[in-house]
Design a protein around this motif. Structure first.
Motif, PDB file in Angstrom:
ATOM      1  N   ASP A   1       0.832  -1.207   0.000  1.00  0.00           N
ATOM      2  CA  ASP A   1       0.000   0.000   0.000  1.00  0.00           C
ATOM      3  C   ASP A   1       0.866   1.256   0.000  1.00  0.00           C
ATOM      4  OD1 ASP A   1      -2.316  -1.488   0.003  1.00  0.00           O
ATOM      5  OD2 ASP A   1      -2.771  -1.151   2.129  1.00  0.00           O
TER       6      ASP A   1
ATOM      7  N   LYS B   1       0.906   3.848  -3.094  1.00  0.00           N
ATOM      8  CA  LYS B   1       0.461   5.205  -2.803  1.00  0.00           C
ATOM      9  C   LYS B   1       1.528   6.221  -3.202  1.00  0.00           C
ATOM     10  CE  LYS B   1      -2.046   8.527  -1.015  1.00  0.00           C
ATOM     11  NZ  LYS B   1      -3.284   9.007  -1.708  1.00  0.00           N
TER      12      LYS B   1
ATOM     13  N   TYR C   1      -5.227  -2.476  -6.690  1.00  0.00           N
ATOM     14  CA  TYR C   1      -4.524  -1.274  -7.146  1.00  0.00           C
ATOM     15  C   TYR C   1      -4.868  -0.798  -8.562  1.00  0.00           C
ATOM     16  CZ  TYR C   1      -1.644  -2.478  -3.124  1.00  0.00           C
ATOM     17  OH  TYR C   1      -1.217  -2.787  -1.866  1.00  0.00           O
TER      18      TYR C   1
END
Length: 295
Positions: free
Chosen positions: A244, A248, A293
Motif C-alpha cells: 500500500d 500510494k 490497485y
C-alpha cells in the motif's frame, strides 16, 4: 494507477525462471496464460505484458505463441544491455525489435535498457544518448534501467553471484544516481530525452529509497515508471502495508507493475526462480494485486 501488468520478469533467463525444471516452459506458459486471463477479468483496461525477455530471443516468443500465451497478452517486452552483457551494438536495436515483430503482431515494449558506469561515467552518458537516438520512434514504451545504483551491501538478482566476475558487479552501477545520492553525468543526457524515456526502478521490501525516488522522478519529469510487487513478499507479516505504501507513493506515475519471484516454500524447489507447485497461487496473487490497485 496501474497502466500495465507484466507477467513475470525475464522468464528465459535462469536468474529469474528455472527452465531446467520446466522444460519447454510448459508450466510457465500455463501460468502466464491463466494470469493474463485473470488480470483481464479484474481490470479489462489494464494492458497485459509478457515478462520482458533477456536475451532477446524471437524463438522464445514463438514458443509462447505456440502455447497460446500471446492470446492472453496485449504486449510483449524485451530487455537489452548491449554495452554490458549482450554481444551486439546499440545500433542493432531496430534489427532486434524487427526480429520479434516477425513472430508476433503484438506491440513490442523495451521495458529495460541501460548502461552501467562500471567502465566509467562517460560510457553511460554517451551510451544513453546513442540508445535514445536509436530507440526513439521504435517502441511506444522505453524504460531506462535504472534510477539508483544498487547498494553495495545488497545482492544483485543473478543465479551465480560473484562467480560471474565483472558481469555481476556491473549490476551495482546501472543507476543514474550513485549510492551516496549524487547524480552521474548521464542525468543530463537523460534530461534531453525525458519526453519519451521512462524509468525502471525496483524497490525491495520496505525500501528506504522509495521517497527519494519519487522526488527524483518528479524532478526529472518522468511520467512512466516500471516497478514490481514481489510475490515472495506476500507472506511477510506486514506485506500489504508495504505494498500500500509503495503504490500510494507512486500513484502519480503511469505504472507498469511486474509480478514475479516465487516464495521459497511455494516452489517446486526452494528458490525464487522456481516454478510454483501450484500455478494458481501466483495467478491469485496477481488478481488480488490488480483488484486492489488497478480498479
Amino acid at each position: 494507477m496501474i497502466e500495465a501488468v507484466m507477467v513475470w520478469n525475464e522468464p528465459n533467463n535462469t536468474s529469474h525462471w528455472d527452465f531446467g525444471i520446466d522444460p519447454g516452459w510448459q508450466t510457465f506458459a500455463q501460468m502466464a496464460r491463466a494470469t493474463g486471463e485473470a488480470v483481464h477479468a479484474e481490470a479489462p483496461h489494464v494492458k497485459r505484458v509478457l515478462g520482458g525477455v533477456s536475451p532477446i530471443d524471437p524463438r522464445f516468443i514463438g514458443n509462447m505463441k505456440g502455447q497460446g500465451v500471446l492470446e492472453a497478452m496485449d504486449v510483449v517486452a524485451v530487455h537489452g544491455f548491449p554495452l554490458d552483457w549482450n554481444l551486439w551494438a546499440v545500433e542493432d536495436w531496430p534489427e532486434k525489435l524487427d526480429a520479434v515483430r516477425a513472430v508476433t503482431d503484438l506491440p513490442v515494449w523495451v521495458t529495460e535498457v541501460g548502461i552501467s558506469t562500471f567502465a566509467g561515467d562517460a560510457v553511460q552518458a554517451e551510451g544513453l544518448h546513442r540508445t535514445a537516438k536509436v530507440l526513439r520512434g521504435q517502441s511506444e514504451r522505453v524504460h531506462w534501467y535504472s534510477l539508483f545504483d544498487l547498494p553495495g551491501a545488497w545482492e544483485a538478482t543473478t543465479r551465480h553471484k560473484q562467480r560471474e566476475g565483472s558481469s555481476y558487479f556491473r549490476h551495482f552501477h546501472m543507476g543514474l544516481i550513485r549510492e551516496d545520492g549524487t547524480p552521474k553525468p548521464a542525468m543530463d543526457a537523460f534530461a534531453e530525452h525525458a519526453d519519451f524515456l521512462g524509468i525502471c526502478q525496483w524497490f525491495h521490501y520496505e525500501d528506504h529509497r522509495l521517497d527519494d525516488a519519487v522526488r527524483w522522478l518528479k524532478k526529472m519529469g518522468v511520467k512512466r515508471l516500471r516497478t514490481g510487487l514481489s510475490w515472495s513478499d506476500d507472506d511477510r507479516p506486514n506485506s500489504l502495508d508495504w505494498f500500500d505504501r509503495q503504490m500510494k507513493a507512486l500513484e502519480d506515475f503511469e505504472l507498469t507493475v511486474t509480478f514475479c519471484f516465487t516464495p521459497e516454500h511455494r516452489g517446486v524447489v526452494p528458490h525464487y526462480t522456481s516454478p510454483p507447485r501450484d500455478i494458481n497461487e501466483y495467478v491469485d496473487f496477481c488478481a488480488r494485486m490488480v483488484r486492489r490497485y488497478a480498479r
